[in-house]
Design a protein around this motif. Structure first.
Motif, PDB file in Angstrom:
ATOM      1  N   TYR A  79      47.851  -9.298   8.689  1.00  0.00           N
ATOM      2  CA  TYR A  79      46.686  -9.102   9.596  1.00  0.00           C
ATOM      3  C   TYR A  79      46.839  -7.951  10.439  1.00  0.00           C
ATOM      4  CZ  TYR A  79      49.887 -11.062  13.220  1.00  0.00           C
ATOM      5  OH  TYR A  79      51.092 -11.109  14.042  1.00  0.00           O
ATOM      6  N   SER A  80      48.002  -7.417  10.644  1.00  0.00           N
ATOM      7  CA  SER A  80      48.055  -6.076  11.504  1.00  0.00           C
ATOM      8  C   SER A  80      47.618  -4.914  11.091  1.00  0.00           C
ATOM      9  CB  SER A  80      49.414  -5.830  12.029  1.00  0.00           C
ATOM     10  OG  SER A  80      49.645  -4.689  12.815  1.00  0.00           O
ATOM     11  N   GLY A  81      48.150  -4.820   9.777  1.00  0.00           N
ATOM     12  CA  GLY A  81      47.677  -3.501   8.929  1.00  0.00           C
ATOM     13  C   GLY A  81      46.161  -3.554   8.715  1.00  0.00           C
ATOM     14  N   THR A  82      45.604  -4.722   8.663  1.00  0.00           N
ATOM     15  CA  THR A  82      44.107  -4.942   8.311  1.00  0.00           C
ATOM     16  C   THR A  82      43.235  -4.729   9.479  1.00  0.00           C
ATOM     17  OG1 THR A  82      44.593  -6.754   6.402  1.00  0.00           O
ATOM     18  CG2 THR A  82      42.438  -6.778   7.434  1.00  0.00           C
ATOM     19  N   LEU A  83      43.790  -5.335  10.501  1.00  0.00           N
ATOM     20  CA  LEU A  83      43.027  -5.179  11.715  1.00  0.00           C
ATOM     21  C   LEU A  83      43.028  -3.570  12.328  1.00  0.00           C
ATOM     22  CD1 LEU A  83      43.784  -8.384  13.954  1.00  0.00           C
ATOM     23  CD2 LEU A  83      41.530  -7.418  13.369  1.00  0.00           C
ATOM     24  N   LEU A  84      44.084  -3.139  12.273  1.00  0.00           N
ATOM     25  CA  LEU A  84      44.344  -1.791  12.536  1.00  0.00           C
ATOM     26  C   LEU A  84      43.697  -0.623  11.655  1.00  0.00           C
ATOM     27  CD1 LEU A  84      47.845  -2.122  14.477  1.00  0.00           C
ATOM     28  CD2 LEU A  84      45.595  -2.124  15.424  1.00  0.00           C
ATOM     29  N   GLY A  85      43.357  -1.028  10.530  1.00  0.00           N
ATOM     30  CA  GLY A  85      42.727   0.055   9.602  1.00  0.00           C
ATOM     31  C   GLY A  85      43.866   0.732   8.843  1.00  0.00           C
ATOM     32  N   GLU A  86      44.991   0.185   8.963  1.00  0.00           N
ATOM     33  CA  GLU A  86      46.076   0.985   8.362  1.00  0.00           C
ATOM     34  C   GLU A  86      46.147   0.931   6.807  1.00  0.00           C
ATOM     35  OE1 GLU A  86      49.768  -0.597   9.668  1.00  0.00           O
ATOM     36  OE2 GLU A  86      49.275   0.321  11.725  1.00  0.00           O
ATOM     37  N   HIS A  87      45.759  -0.243   6.222  1.00  0.00           N
ATOM     38  CA  HIS A  87      45.696  -0.627   4.703  1.00  0.00           C
ATOM     39  C   HIS A  87      44.228   0.289   4.168  1.00  0.00           C
ATOM     40  CE1 HIS A  87      49.141  -2.873   4.787  1.00  0.00           C
ATOM     41  NE2 HIS A  87      48.662  -3.702   5.263  1.00  0.00           N
ATOM     42  N   ALA A  88      43.425   0.068   4.826  1.00  0.00           N
ATOM     43  CA  ALA A  88      42.042   0.878   4.658  1.00  0.00           C
ATOM     44  C   ALA A  88      42.221   2.183   4.434  1.00  0.00           C
ATOM     45  CB  ALA A  88      40.920   0.441   5.454  1.00  0.00           C
ATOM     46  N   ASN A  89      42.803   2.690   5.463  1.00  0.00           N
ATOM     47  CA  ASN A  89      43.026   4.171   5.452  1.00  0.00           C
ATOM     48  C   ASN A  89      44.071   4.691   4.523  1.00  0.00           C
ATOM     49  OD1 ASN A  89      43.121   6.893   6.245  1.00  0.00           O
ATOM     50  ND2 ASN A  89      44.862   6.591   7.600  1.00  0.00           N
ATOM     51  N   ASN A  90      45.275   4.152   4.041  1.00  0.00           N
ATOM     52  CA  ASN A  90      46.287   4.369   3.132  1.00  0.00           C
ATOM     53  C   ASN A  90      45.634   4.228   1.600  1.00  0.00           C
ATOM     54  OD1 ASN A  90      47.988   4.934   5.206  1.00  0.00           O
ATOM     55  ND2 ASN A  90      49.080   2.984   5.307  1.00  0.00           N
TER      56      ASN A  90
END
Length: 389
Positions: free
Chosen positions: A329-340
């Motif tokens: 949920y953290s990587g999704t909320l902060l946009g880390e996965h969308a960016n990477n």
């Protein structure tokens, strides 16, 4: 019988050594995060501005030494000189922070980012790539500065206050939470398998058993998280105070980054935790029915949910597997996965829909599995009636 089974399941869950150990790990996680924050050597604002000033100075040097600059390159040079002016003021502010208004520093930061964005519109003509700040980073910083300006908030909030600690701790808790939840749910039906003769004395439907199990083990997880967060926040409060829960946090929503309050971020984290807990416990019950082996359940859970998080960079060209990382949920909320993964569809709203859908599908499969005998009988009777005539 419902309440009798609830009491029995609660007693089993709260006296399990495995559950107590996992709960203790969750509780201790938060004080450990606070200690790490105290020892964190993150980049200071002064170091950041020194680095940005060096980049801007080098960019201006390259632009000034272009023999016959194009109109675009000349405009980029003019914008870059204004950037140097803003950065110079910000450096001066850092050196004389006690005698200057912090809002003026933020104003200069907004002007600085406006000039950077103008250069991006001109494709940063004449500037070497190593001296270009990504447009996405500029937009994120611009939103944060505008939010600070609007709400008159401090530029650098104390990282060890309750507000800052809560956001940091819950962000770092994501992957560990999923792993512990997989272990907690690995043997939800083991007691029934071992003591089937005893439980026959409690005439309660299987669907009610599942409901009770999910409620009890969800409650244990939420209690452990609440106790850990309370312990960490208590330490943060006595060390640095409450802080400000209006401080900005940048999240990824609807294909773009936006700034929200720390309070709103914590609410989104809470919703994510509830949905993920329900999904993983439901899937765990399904795996219990299929394999009746705790180690198999843990292995499958790690392969399906943990491995994609550890090797997310290898999923770049496998779009159909991207949904597996929604449990972070953290990587999704902060946009880390969308960016990477360069996938703008990896938003927290999409994760809610996917997790809820998978939970419902798991419930349906559990029902089919548990009632497969009766369903076969119904299908056979229907077939015989249809073709027997």
């Amino acid at each position: 019988m419902f309440w009798n089974y609830l009491k029995l399941e609660s007693k089993i869950a709260f006296t399990s050594k495995k559950n107590l150990m996992l709960a203790l790990i969750i509780i201790l996680f938060f004080p450990i995060v606070f200690v790490q924050q105290l020892q964190d050597d993150s980049v200071s604002l002064k170091d950041l501005k020194d680095h940005e000033l060096t980049m801007a100075t080098n960019a201006v040097y390259y632009l000034e030494n272009i023999p016959n600059p194009t109109p675009e390159e000349q405009q980029v040079l003019d914008n870059s000189l204004q950037q140097l002016s803003s950065l110079g003021y910000q450096k001066y502010y850092i050196s004389n922070a006690l005698s200057l208004d912090e809002m003026e520093f933020i104003d200069e930061g907004i002007k600085l980012n406006e000039q950077r964005l103008k250069n991006h519109e001109l494709d940063n003509a004449g500037i070497p790539p190593e001296y270009i700040i990504p447009k996405e980073d500029i937009l994120i910083e611009q939103q944060k500065l505008q939010y600070l300006q609007e709400h008159q908030l401090p530029l650098e909030p104390e990282p060890t206050t309750m507000s800052s600690f809560s956001a940091t701790a819950m962000s770092n808790f994501s992957v560990l939470f999923v792993l512990l939840l997989i272990i907690i749910g690995s043997d939800l039906l083991t007691f029934e398998k071992r003591h089937d003769s005893i439980l026959k004395a409690l005439p309660i439907s299987f669907s009610k058993k599942i409901f009770i199990k999910i409620c009890v083990y969800s409650f244990i997880s939420f209690i452990a998280i609440s106790m850990g967060l309370f312990a960490g926040n208590a330490i943060a409060y006595f060390h640095s105070g409450v802080g400000n829960f209006q401080n900005p946090i940048v999240i990824f929503s609807d294909g773009q980054f936006e700034v929200i309050q720390t309070t709103q971020f914590m609410v989104q984290v809470g919703i994510s935790i509830i949905l993920i807990t329900l999904m993983i416990l439901t899937i765990s019950i399904l795996l219990n029915l299929l394999f009746n082996n705790a180690f198999a359940n843990i292995g499958i859970g790690i392969i399906v949910f943990i491995f994609p998080l550890l090797f997310a960079s290898y999923l770049q060209n496998w779009n159909w597997l991207h949904f597996l990382i929604f449990v972070d949920y953290s990587g999704t909320l902060l946009g880390e996965h969308a960016n990477n993964l360069t996938n703008s569809n990896l938003t927290y709203t999409a994760s809610y829909a996917w997790i809820a859908s998978l939970t419902v599908i798991s419930f349906i499969l559990i029902y089919i599995k548990q009632n497969s005998y009766y369903l076969k009988e119904i299908l056979l009777k229907t077939f015989n009636r249809s073709y027997g005539q």
